[in-house]
Design a protein around this motif. Sequence first.
Motif, PDB file in Angstrom:
ATOM      1  N   THR A  11     -26.781  25.780  45.037  1.00 38.30           N
ATOM      2  CA  THR A  11     -25.466  25.994  44.448  1.00 38.30           C
ATOM      3  C   THR A  11     -25.640  26.595  43.062  1.00 38.30           C
ATOM      4  O   THR A  11     -26.348  26.045  42.235  1.00 38.30           O
ATOM      5  N   TYR A  13     -24.351  27.188  39.408  1.00 37.83           N
ATOM      6  CA  TYR A  13     -23.441  26.427  38.568  1.00 37.83           C
ATOM      7  C   TYR A  13     -22.578  27.372  37.750  1.00 37.83           C
ATOM      8  O   TYR A  13     -23.053  28.019  36.830  1.00 37.83           O
ATOM      9  N   THR A 105     -23.475  11.855  34.080  1.00 32.83           N
ATOM     10  CA  THR A 105     -23.634  13.101  34.840  1.00 32.83           C
ATOM     11  C   THR A 105     -22.372  13.371  35.650  1.00 32.83           C
ATOM     12  O   THR A 105     -21.930  12.497  36.397  1.00 32.83           O
ATOM     13  N   TRP A 106     -21.808  14.557  35.454  1.00 33.85           N
ATOM     14  CA  TRP A 106     -20.584  14.938  36.177  1.00 33.85           C
ATOM     15  C   TRP A 106     -20.850  16.232  36.937  1.00 33.85           C
ATOM     16  O   TRP A 106     -20.501  17.348  36.449  1.00 33.85           O
ATOM     17  N   PRO A 107     -21.449  16.141  38.115  1.00 34.18           N
ATOM     18  CA  PRO A 107     -21.821  17.354  38.856  1.00 34.18           C
ATOM     19  C   PRO A 107     -20.639  18.278  39.123  1.00 34.18           C
ATOM     20  O   PRO A 107     -20.785  19.500  39.051  1.00 34.18           O
ATOM     21  N   TYR A 110     -20.258  20.444  36.205  1.00 35.45           N
ATOM     22  CA  TYR A 110     -21.485  21.078  35.719  1.00 35.45           C
ATOM     23  C   TYR A 110     -21.775  20.628  34.281  1.00 35.45           C
ATOM     24  O   TYR A 110     -22.120  21.441  33.413  1.00 35.45           O
ATOM     25  N   GLN A 111     -21.636  19.345  34.054  1.00 32.30           N
ATOM     26  CA  GLN A 111     -21.866  18.822  32.705  1.00 32.30           C
ATOM     27  C   GLN A 111     -22.621  17.500  32.760  1.00 32.30           C
ATOM     28  O   GLN A 111     -22.469  16.728  33.721  1.00 32.30           O
ATOM     29  N   ALA A 112     -23.412  17.260  31.729  1.00 27.99           N
ATOM     30  CA  ALA A 112     -24.105  15.978  31.586  1.00 27.99           C
ATOM     31  C   ALA A 112     -24.354  15.702  30.112  1.00 27.99           C
ATOM     32  O   ALA A 112     -24.462  16.635  29.305  1.00 27.99           O
ATOM     33  N   GLY A 198     -24.036  23.418  32.824  1.00 30.73           N
ATOM     34  CA  GLY A 198     -24.645  24.269  33.844  1.00 30.73           C
ATOM     35  C   GLY A 198     -23.993  25.636  33.894  1.00 30.73           C
ATOM     36  O   GLY A 198     -22.772  25.758  33.818  1.00 30.73           O
ATOM     37  N   ARG A 202     -29.043  29.446  36.733  1.00 27.57           N
ATOM     38  CA  ARG A 202     -29.836  28.370  36.119  1.00 27.57           C
ATOM     39  C   ARG A 202     -30.117  28.622  34.638  1.00 27.57           C
ATOM     40  O   ARG A 202     -31.023  28.030  34.076  1.00 27.57           O
ATOM     41  N   HIS A 204     -28.787  27.625  31.871  1.00 27.63           N
ATOM     42  CA  HIS A 204     -27.821  26.647  31.356  1.00 27.63           C
ATOM     43  C   HIS A 204     -27.845  26.575  29.831  1.00 27.63           C
ATOM     44  O   HIS A 204     -28.777  27.047  29.187  1.00 27.63           O
TER      45      HIS A 204
END
Length: 230
Positions: A11, A13, A105-107, A110-112, A198, A202, A204
Motif C-alpha cells: 500500500t 501511503y 499508531t493510526w494506520p 498514515y500517522q504515528a 507516511g 515510502r 515519509h
Amino acid sequence: MTYAARVIVHTDYAGEGLTEAALAPAPLEQVRRWVDAARRRQAERGDVPEPTALSVATVDASGVPDVRTVLMRFLDARGPGFVTDLRSAKGAEIAATGGVAAALTWPAMYQAVRFRGRAVEIGRDEIAEYFTGRPWGSRISAWASHQSIPVADRATLEAVYDRYAALYPDTGSATDVPLPDHWGGWRIDCAEVELWAGRRNRLHDRLVYVRVGPGDLADADAWEVRRRQP
Ligand SMILES: Cc1cc2nc3c(=O)[nH]c(=O)nc-3n(C[C@H](O)[C@H](O)[C@H](O)COP(=O)(O)O)c2cc1C
C-alpha cells in the motif's frame, strides 16, 4: 516464492505529510493536534478504533525487550501516561531499568507518534481520582487480577472476582471499591517525541523533537526539531 512475497499487499501511503513550518513549537500541542484528529476521525468515519491505544516497550534487567498495548489515559506537559497493575511484568521491567518507549499508531491516517524516555510513577492523588471514575466491574478486577502472574484456569480467576465483588458490592458510589495499593500508573518523561507521517513512495516525513534543555512538553525552549530520514 516466499510466504511474505505471496501475501504482502503493498500500500502506498498517500498522507499529506508534515512540514517544519506546520509543526507546533512544542511537542505537547503537536501530539494533542494529532490525537484530537484521530478521535475526530474515529467519531466521523470509524476507522481509527481506540485512537489512544499506546504500544509501550520496556526492557528487563537482562536487557530483553518487551512490548504491550495499553490506553493512554493522561496527556499533559509532564508526558503521556497510562494506568496498570504496578506488580505486572511491565512494572518489574520499569523497576529494573526505568527506560520506556511508546507509540501511538493510526494506520488509516498514515500517522504515528513515538515517545522515548524514563518512566515516572503517577502520584497517588491523581491515580485515586482516576480510579473512582472507572466502572465498578473494572475496579473489582483491579483487586481480582494479579496482572502477569499465571493462573490455573478462567474459573479460578472468576471465583476471585466474585469474592471481591461480594466484599465491595456495587452501591452506585464512586468509593464503594477502595483503590488497591498495587494499582497505579506511569508517565513517560520524554527525551524524544517523533511525529511520523507516511507519504508516497515510502519517502515519509519524520520530525523529531529532541530534548536539549530543561522544561516540559509545553516548553518550546526545551526542544530542538530534527528531521530524520525515513
Ligand atoms: C487495546 C488494549 C488496551 C489495553 N489497555 C490496558 C491498560 O490501559 N492497562 C493495562 O494494564 N493493560 C492494558 N491492556 C492489556 C495489556 O496489553 C497487557 O496485556 C497487560 O498490561 C499486561 O502486560 P505485561 O504483562 O507486559 O505487564 C490493553 C490491551 C489492549 C489490546
